[in-house]
Design an enzyme around this catalytic site. Structure first.
Site: not given
Ligand code: F6P
Length: 320
Positions: A128, A155, A171, A187, A214, A223, A252
């Site tokens: 984190d 992506r 996190g 992002a 785009k 989160e 992660q």
């Protein structure tokens, strides 16, 4: 000091093995022994101990997770549990303890110091990166790279299908992983708990991106800020853009630590051990810039780590 203990505690983080290796080898090189306790504080309470020689920490520098195992101990949160842990440490002849973990684990270490005057040292280990007193905690760099790899893959399919994707990263209550991974992953929007945001504004941003040509966009959400699924529903309903969501979750936390995390773990593990053996106590090893530092745990745990404002400005200006 002739003998010290070591634990990994709380959520595992890539690089914890390298940190244990550093603790063991730094101690051995100064003629001290190391006892490893499995399952964090829970393993101290139940005396799950093993002597750690150099060979036991060989071949683990590249391994994710923690070979000592880890746990979030409820028993240690009680005064009786802590007294039991203190007694087990003494029974094992441990004159000090190195705790590798996040803020909850470091809080436990501070309690051992305050309640029993027991020498402890902390090593920040958490994906984190929410711990004050250090620019980086062990595991953050690897977790961010894992998240960025996932964003890159998403992506590709977002582009091909001309969709919006909302990607949720870990996190806990903080947005450090989201901000770093969102920036590195390019992002269009990054939503973190530290900064108030409005989903209608995100929709407006996506619409204006679409007007500029785009055809796909990525929204990274921490989160602790919102659920990716809720954001996806709102975006799809309000913009009519086809939208999907992905929750990266515990992937992660796994994987082989990056070179950065390995070296960080070696530096912090060795520093905490050397200071403990030299008579210091109640500190956490960290990095400030590229320099090693050691701050009192009381300071580390009473200070909130702040999001870098320069990164926030960057994320705004990059999403235009
Ligand atoms: O603190 C590390 C962390 O992975 C957080 O990012 C996350 O909120 C939490 O642990 C998940 O905990 P658990 O593995 O207990 O579900």
């Amino acid at each position: 000091m002739k003998k010290i203990g070591v634990i990994t505690s709380g959520g595992d983080a890539p690089g914890m093995n390298a940190a244990v290796r550093a603790v063991v080898r730094a101690a051995l090189s100064r003629g001290a022994e190391v006892v490893g306790f499995s399952h964090g504080y829970e393993g101290i309470i139940h005396n799950e101990s093993q002597p750690l020689e150099s060979a036991q920490v060989g071949g683990i520098i590249d391994r994710g997770g923690t070979f000592l195992r880890t746990a979030r101990s409820r028993t240690f949160m009680t005064p009786e549990g802590r007294e039991q842990a203190y007694n087990v440490l003494l029974q094992n002849g441990c004159e000090g303890l190195v705790v590798i973990g996040g803020d909850g684990s470091l809080t436990g270490a501070l309690k051992l110091l305050e309640e029993f005057d027991y020498p402890v040292m902390g090593v920040p280990g958490s994906i984190d990166n929410d711990i004050s007193g250090t620019d980086f905690s062990i595991g953050f760099d690897t977790a961010v790279n894992t998240a960025v790899q996932a964003i890159d893959r998403v992506r590709d399919t977002a582009y091909s299908h001309e969709r919006v994707f909302v990607i949720e990263v870990m996190g806990r209550r903080n947005g450090f992983i989201a901000l770093e991974a969102g920036l590195a992953g390019g992002a269009e929007a990054i939503l973190i708990p530290e900064v108030p945001f409005s989903i209608p504004d995100v929709c407006a941003l996506l619409r204006s991106a679409a007007e500029r040509g785009k055809r796909s966009s990525i929204v990274v959400v921490a989160e602790g800020a919102a659920r990716a699924e809720d954001i996806k529903d709102f975006i799809e309903h309000n913009t009519k853009f086809e939208t999907r969501h992905v929750v990266l979750g515990h992937m992660q936390r796994g994987g082989s630590p990056s070179a950065f995390d390995r070296v960080l773990a070696l530096r912090l593990g060795a520093m905490a051990t050397n200071r403990l053996l030299s008579g210091y106590r109640g500190e956490m090893a960290g990095v400030d810039g590229n320099k090693l530092v050691s701050h009192p745990l009381s300071y580390v745990l009473s200070t909130e780590r702040q999001i870098d404002p320069e990164r926030l400005i960057l994320s705004d200006s990059m999403s235009i």
